[in-house]
Enzyme design. Sequence first.
Site, mmCIF file in Angstrom:
data_model
loop_
_atom_site.group_PDB
_atom_site.id
_atom_site.type_symbol
_atom_site.label_atom_id
_atom_site.label_comp_id
_atom_site.label_asym_id
_atom_site.label_seq_id
_atom_site.Cartn_x
_atom_site.Cartn_y
_atom_site.Cartn_z
ATOM 1 N N GLU A 180 24.361 83.097 15.468
ATOM 2 C CA GLU A 180 23.670 84.430 16.620
ATOM 3 C C GLU A 180 21.961 83.985 16.246
ATOM 4 O OE1 GLU A 180 22.273 88.745 16.449
ATOM 5 O OE2 GLU A 180 23.833 88.604 15.800
ATOM 6 N N HIS A 181 21.735 84.438 15.237
ATOM 7 C CA HIS A 181 19.844 84.077 14.299
ATOM 8 C C HIS A 181 19.691 82.871 14.939
ATOM 9 C CE1 HIS A 181 19.256 88.095 11.748
ATOM 10 N NE2 HIS A 181 20.403 88.224 12.244
#
Length: 420
Positions: A50-51
């Site tokens: 996600e990052h």
Amino acid sequence: MTVEQTTLSNGFRIATEHMPGLQSAAVGIWVTAGGRHERPEQNGVAHFLEHMAFKGTKKRDSRQIAEAIEDVGGYINAYTSREVTAYYARVLKNDVPLALDVIADILLHPLFDPREIEVERHVILQEIGQALDTPDDVIFDWLQAKAYPDQPLGRTILGEEVNVRNFSRDDLAGFVDEHYGPDQLILAAAGAVDHDQIVRIAEQLFGAMPPRSHKTAAPARFSGGESRQNKKLEQVHMALAFESPGYRDPAFYTAQVYSVALGGGMSSRLFQEIREKRGLCYTIFAQTGAYADTGMTTIYAGTGAGDIGELALLTIDELKRATTDMSPAEIARARAQMKAGLLMGLESPSSRAERLARMVQIWGKVPPLEETVIKIDAVSDANVRDFAEYIAAKAPAALALYGPIKGAPALQALQARRVA
């Protein structure tokens, strides 16, 4: 307001809700994979991924991703939970195609640049450190670990530090290959949206994705147990959990009504008895959360070292008392709070889009709001009292304590008081 759904030939699902009078829209992709879909050595990779979504694609670097949305006054973000990962944006109605293009770009064409991986690795390690310094945050991870030991649902979403330090580009790309197939993606949009337009855009962006086989998450087993972490803090933090129904279980709404009556507001039993009458704490609450196949009714409180023993025992006494004297008025108030919270919470397009994605994930369709309200109203006083009996004496339990815990009773002592 009109909900419409379409499924592309490759299994990619789309759900939209037009909200008249709005000039903006919330759009996003919800991936039906999160922390509980990781193998032990992968713990933390869904969150790391996600990052990395915002760190560059084949046609946009990280700055261009941010500027593409912010140049038109919108915002873009993401989150990881135990069952989903979401990538979403809020924009004006004319910029919906742009938002979808950016989100598709970060999902389908990430670079996973090794230099950016190292930067984000450091950021996530800082995030882990920050969580460990936040007692009323980390205690829920420890509680989860005791409730579901040695299984994906019991592991932290952020991941173990040793894993985060060792994740490679191949680990990130591998998780995408395993879990980001078209039938695991849900496009949800609400606000000033046109369903047919969004379907056309989705077909262009996602229609060529080939179907992929994927594994479902292993069934959860609530085992229970105790975590005691002694540390010199101002307060003892206590989190107590009991096994509850999953969100597909008909008893899910009963568990929700019960937890609201028990500790869902200032009029609730725990708040009135333990904070207002006895002054034993500043914060105390109860809540029920659910997953596909299990759930947890959780009680949290923070109090001084000298008061934790009395507070913990009184909490058990309140659970027992609720089996016999939880009144129709309390239960009606809890139902009203649930309905009001549901309806008030859906007054923004972001909340509506979230609900669309969640309902498609759970049921494969979006049931009318009225259907949910009917289910809440159908919870009877007898249903709640029966569930109260289950929590008070029968439900498997987990306990987490953090701080100056010398005076805190053990889980075994609380279990004995439950059945005394």
